[in-house]
Design a protein around this motif. Structure first.
Motif, PDB file in Angstrom:
ATOM      1  N   MET A   1       0.843  -1.177   0.000  1.00  0.00           N
ATOM      2  CA  MET A   1       0.000   0.000   0.000  1.00  0.00           C
ATOM      3  C   MET A   1       0.889   1.241   0.000  1.00  0.00           C
ATOM      4  SD  MET A   1      -3.040   0.837   2.585  1.00  0.00           S
ATOM      5  CE  MET A   1      -4.106   2.178   2.260  1.00  0.00           C
ATOM      6  N   THR A   2       0.524   2.224  -0.776  1.00  0.00           N
ATOM      7  CA  THR A   2       1.291   3.449  -0.910  1.00  0.00           C
ATOM      8  C   THR A   2       1.050   4.366   0.287  1.00  0.00           C
ATOM      9  OG1 THR A   2       1.099   3.318  -3.299  1.00  0.00           O
ATOM     10  CG2 THR A   2       1.683   5.448  -2.385  1.00  0.00           C
ATOM     11  N   THR A   3       2.126   4.908   0.835  1.00  0.00           N
ATOM     12  CA  THR A   3       2.058   5.859   1.936  1.00  0.00           C
ATOM     13  C   THR A   3       1.993   7.266   1.372  1.00  0.00           C
ATOM     14  OG1 THR A   3       3.372   4.385   3.318  1.00  0.00           O
ATOM     15  CG2 THR A   3       3.231   6.689   4.002  1.00  0.00           C
ATOM     16  N   VAL A   4       1.053   8.084   1.862  1.00  0.00           N
ATOM     17  CA  VAL A   4       0.922   9.467   1.417  1.00  0.00           C
ATOM     18  C   VAL A   4       1.616  10.367   2.430  1.00  0.00           C
ATOM     19  CG1 VAL A   4      -0.677  11.338   0.880  1.00  0.00           C
ATOM     20  CG2 VAL A   4      -1.248   9.001   0.236  1.00  0.00           C
ATOM     21  N   ILE A   5       2.533  11.199   1.932  1.00  0.00           N
ATOM     22  CA  ILE A   5       3.258  12.143   2.773  1.00  0.00           C
ATOM     23  C   ILE A   5       2.854  13.542   2.343  1.00  0.00           C
ATOM     24  CG2 ILE A   5       5.528  13.031   3.417  1.00  0.00           C
ATOM     25  CD1 ILE A   5       6.622  10.234   2.828  1.00  0.00           C
ATOM     26  N   ARG A   6       2.398  14.343   3.265  1.00  0.00           N
ATOM     27  CA  ARG A   6       1.975  15.705   2.950  1.00  0.00           C
ATOM     28  C   ARG A   6       3.088  16.678   3.320  1.00  0.00           C
ATOM     29  NH1 ARG A   6      -2.839  15.612   1.042  1.00  0.00           N
ATOM     30  NH2 ARG A   6      -4.347  14.057   1.699  1.00  0.00           N
ATOM     31  N   ARG A   7       3.900  16.996   2.325  1.00  0.00           N
ATOM     32  CA  ARG A   7       4.960  17.989   2.478  1.00  0.00           C
ATOM     33  C   ARG A   7       5.461  18.387   1.107  1.00  0.00           C
ATOM     34  NH1 ARG A   7      10.062  15.653   5.482  1.00  0.00           N
ATOM     35  NH2 ARG A   7      10.502  17.837   5.335  1.00  0.00           N
ATOM     36  N   ASN A   8       6.338  19.331   1.044  1.00  0.00           N
ATOM     37  CA  ASN A   8       6.871  19.831  -0.212  1.00  0.00           C
ATOM     38  C   ASN A   8       7.669  18.730  -0.909  1.00  0.00           C
ATOM     39  OD1 ASN A   8       8.500  21.041  -2.197  1.00  0.00           O
ATOM     40  ND2 ASN A   8       8.452  22.996  -1.121  1.00  0.00           N
ATOM     41  N   PHE A  37       5.888   5.749  -1.888  1.00  0.00           N
ATOM     42  CA  PHE A  37       5.383   7.002  -1.341  1.00  0.00           C
ATOM     43  C   PHE A  37       4.699   7.823  -2.422  1.00  0.00           C
ATOM     44  CE2 PHE A  37       9.234   6.150   1.182  1.00  0.00           C
ATOM     45  CZ  PHE A  37       8.676   6.078   2.438  1.00  0.00           C
ATOM     46  N   LEU A  38       3.669   8.548  -2.035  1.00  0.00           N
ATOM     47  CA  LEU A  38       3.076   9.594  -2.850  1.00  0.00           C
ATOM     48  C   LEU A  38       3.231  10.864  -2.030  1.00  0.00           C
ATOM     49  CD1 LEU A  38       1.511  10.481  -5.352  1.00  0.00           C
ATOM     50  CD2 LEU A  38      -0.590  10.014  -4.095  1.00  0.00           C
ATOM     51  N   VAL A  39       4.056  11.783  -2.508  1.00  0.00           N
ATOM     52  CA  VAL A  39       4.343  13.021  -1.785  1.00  0.00           C
ATOM     53  C   VAL A  39       3.468  14.116  -2.382  1.00  0.00           C
ATOM     54  CG1 VAL A  39       6.128  14.633  -1.052  1.00  0.00           C
ATOM     55  CG2 VAL A  39       6.720  12.240  -1.465  1.00  0.00           C
ATOM     56  N   VAL A  40       2.670  14.763  -1.537  1.00  0.00           N
ATOM     57  CA  VAL A  40       1.730  15.791  -1.970  1.00  0.00           C
ATOM     58  C   VAL A  40       1.987  17.050  -1.166  1.00  0.00           C
ATOM     59  CG1 VAL A  40      -0.716  16.376  -2.192  1.00  0.00           C
ATOM     60  CG2 VAL A  40       0.010  14.008  -2.418  1.00  0.00           C
ATOM     61  N   ASP A  41       2.123  18.198  -1.856  1.00  0.00           N
ATOM     62  CA  ASP A  41       2.338  19.441  -1.114  1.00  0.00           C
ATOM     63  C   ASP A  41       1.031  19.877  -0.446  1.00  0.00           C
ATOM     64  OD1 ASP A  41       0.833  20.590  -3.136  1.00  0.00           O
ATOM     65  OD2 ASP A  41       2.297  22.115  -3.645  1.00  0.00           O
ATOM     66  N   GLN A  42       1.133  20.827   0.465  1.00  0.00           N
ATOM     67  CA  GLN A  42      -0.012  21.249   1.269  1.00  0.00           C
ATOM     68  C   GLN A  42      -1.132  21.850   0.433  1.00  0.00           C
ATOM     69  OE1 GLN A  42      -0.329  20.496   4.445  1.00  0.00           O
ATOM     70  NE2 GLN A  42       1.679  19.556   4.469  1.00  0.00           N
ATOM     71  N   MET A  43      -0.794  22.499  -0.662  1.00  0.00           N
ATOM     72  CA  MET A  43      -1.807  23.111  -1.521  1.00  0.00           C
ATOM     73  C   MET A  43      -2.397  22.099  -2.504  1.00  0.00           C
ATOM     74  SD  MET A  43      -2.022  26.084  -0.513  1.00  0.00           S
ATOM     75  CE  MET A  43      -1.156  27.369   0.343  1.00  0.00           C
ATOM     76  N   GLY A  44      -1.783  20.933  -2.608  1.00  0.00           N
ATOM     77  CA  GLY A  44      -2.291  19.890  -3.485  1.00  0.00           C
ATOM     78  C   GLY A  44      -1.988  20.101  -4.956  1.00  0.00           C
ATOM     79  N   LYS A  45      -1.091  21.036  -5.263  1.00  0.00           N
ATOM     80  CA  LYS A  45      -0.785  21.326  -6.661  1.00  0.00           C
ATOM     81  C   LYS A  45       0.321  20.447  -7.215  1.00  0.00           C
ATOM     82  CE  LYS A  45      -2.365  26.043  -6.440  1.00  0.00           C
ATOM     83  NZ  LYS A  45      -2.081  27.442  -6.664  1.00  0.00           N
TER      84      LYS A  45
END
Length: 69
Positions: A1-8, A37-45
């Protein structure tokens, strides 16, 4: 399962470069079909898929990533 990390994602990649010598941007790589990992910034862009490539003995040899927009 892919882990989502919310950061730049760019900052995350810079931090990985401190620990791993081989970091490759390979869009469409077979290693990214099920990323670690799926790395997503705080704004989601900006989004980035990241996978660790390991040898048969389990030793991590490189990191593969692809930016998603």
């Amino acid at each position: 399962m892919t882990t989502v990390i919310r950061r730049n994602p760019i900052r995350f990649l810079k931090e990985l470069k401190m620990f791993y010598n081989d970091i490759w941007e390979i869009p469409g790589s077979k290693y990214l079909s099920k990323p670690d990992f799926l790395v997503v910034d705080q704004m989601g862009k900006k989004k980035m898929k990241v996978s660790f490539v390991a040898l048969d003995d389990g030793e991590t040899v490189s990191v593969v990533y692809e930016e998603l927009n």
